[in-house]
Scaffold this active site. Structure first.
Site, PDB file in Angstrom:
ATOM      1  N   ASN A 195      -6.887 -13.359  12.786  1.00 12.28           N
ATOM      2  CA  ASN A 195      -7.172 -13.167  13.497  1.00 12.28           C
ATOM      3  C   ASN A 195      -9.129 -11.430  13.675  1.00 12.28           C
ATOM      4  OD1 ASN A 195      -4.446 -13.260  15.049  1.00 12.28           O
ATOM      5  ND2 ASN A 195      -4.054 -11.629  13.204  1.00 12.28           N
ATOM      6  N   TYR A 235      -1.218 -17.645  -2.937  1.00 14.38           N
ATOM      7  CA  TYR A 235      -2.656 -16.339  -2.673  1.00 14.38           C
ATOM      8  C   TYR A 235      -3.818 -16.843  -3.415  1.00 14.38           C
ATOM      9  CZ  TYR A 235      -5.161 -12.093  -4.535  1.00 14.38           C
ATOM     10  OH  TYR A 235      -6.455 -11.270  -4.975  1.00 14.38           O
ATOM     11  N   GLY A 254       0.759  -1.404  -0.126  1.00 17.18           N
ATOM     12  CA  GLY A 254       0.049  -0.081   0.389  1.00 17.18           C
ATOM     13  C   GLY A 254       1.151   1.238  -0.229  1.00 17.18           C
TER      14      GLY A 254
END
Ligand code: UDP
Length: 317
Positions: free
Chosen positions: A100, A146, A37
């Protein structure tokens, strides 16, 4: 004011989602470890009191103080060259990160939407791809990190849904494009536009007969918004079914940019590159009343405007 956590907030899709939810009147917590990002994508939000940014890797325990209504899990390397470079992080964010966040959703009684992918269908043997197709994935190939992380992500999300009663939503995202894609992210659209603008060879992998179906980012965000607020907890394809070969796509980019120096060159086809891809969006139409609004020409023009501002052209070009 509803509060939403968006992971991968500084990424291409995450940043557009932050904008949309701010505009809809939500308090947005953006979370990102900035692995792929870029803070520039959300810089314009930092001055707003409705926006907070947490620099955090969601593969580690995630803590958010106070109430939380929604979670959107969009953190992950998403380009084939990125997950080749970062295979372990890719697996961890899809598996440990999802675990999580599901734990957080359970604790906060929040509704969680996960970003799954057309990659769960692998190199598909069914065309177009419907949600009922189970896929054709090579678990140990270069894309396996992925694809299998995303398949695990869907499985654990359904497990939290059925076992713990967590409200979950699963979107299977097909190739999406638009402003804020990274110039060097390796995916076909940033590659072709930056090569055409610089007057270089457009790198068509293989003979270019493989197909993809490209969805403009605003359409995708609308689909996500609708799915999050729907009652439907099974996977939903969101993408634009307008299918094109990569060779034809290269020609469209050449015609749009009109740089006489740009031309087509060929490179080897990457291992396990899916030969065809096109979403069947019947379910999205029925359940969400969603269809894409932008045709490829409109979406590409908007994206070209963006790439003109960020692609650096060498002085001697
Ligand atoms: N591709 C290409 N040249 C490039 C980058 C990609 O021909 O410089 C091809 C790639 O082989 C694939 C398609 O374009 O068939 C889409 O690739 P991308 O990496 O954008 O996403 P994918 O759909 O494979 O995840």
């Amino acid at each position: 004011m509803k509060k939403i956590l968006i992971t991968g907030a500084a990424g291409f899709l995450g940043s557009h989602l932050c904008d949309r939810f701010i505009n809809e009147g939500y308090h947005v917590i953006g979370m990102d470890n900035l692995l792929t990002g870029d803070k520039k994508n959300i810089e314009h939000l930092f001055a707003l009191k409705e926006f907070e940014f947490y620099y955090h890797d969601v593969s580690k325990f995630v803590h958010v103080p106070g109430d939380l209504d929604y979670i959107l899990h969009f953190a992950s390397p998403a380009s084939p060259i990125d997950y080749l470079k970062m295979p372990i992080q890719t697996m961890k964010v899809g598996s440990l990160g999802t675990h999580n966040l599901l734990g957080l959703a359970k604790e906060k009684k929040a509704r969680m939407l996960i970003a799954s992918t057309s990659e769960v269908y692998g190199d598909p043997l069914v065309h177009p791809q419907t949600e009922s197709y189970w896929g054709n994935v090579n678990p140990i190939g270069p894309r396996g990190v992925y694809d299998e992380a995303k398949r695990f992500q869907e499985a654990i999300t359904m497990a939290y849904n059925t076992y713990h009663g967590v409200e979950t939503r699963i979107i299977r995202i097909f190739n999406t494009y638009g402003p804020r894609m990274r110039v060097n992210d390796g995916r076909v659209l940033p590659a072709f536009f930056s090569q055409a603008i610089r007057g270089e060879g457009l790198t068509v992998f293989g003979d270019g007969s493989q197909t993809r179906s490209f969805c403009y980012v605003d359409d995708l965000v609308e689909g996500i918004y609708r799915l999050l607020h729907s009652d439907y907890d099974q996977p939903v394809n969101i993408g634009n079914p307008d299918e094109i070969t990569i060779m034809e796509f290269a020609k469209e980019v050449l015609a749009m940019v009109g740089n006489p120096k740009a031309h087509i060159i060929h490179k080897d086809l990457p291992t396990d590159d899916p030969k065809i891809r096109k979403p069947d969006i019947t379910l999205a139409k029925e359940v969400l009343g969603w269809t894409p609004k932008y045709n490829r020409h409109e979406g590409m023009l908007k994206t070209y405007e963006y790439f003109k501002t960020v692609v650096k052209v060498p002085e001697d070009a």
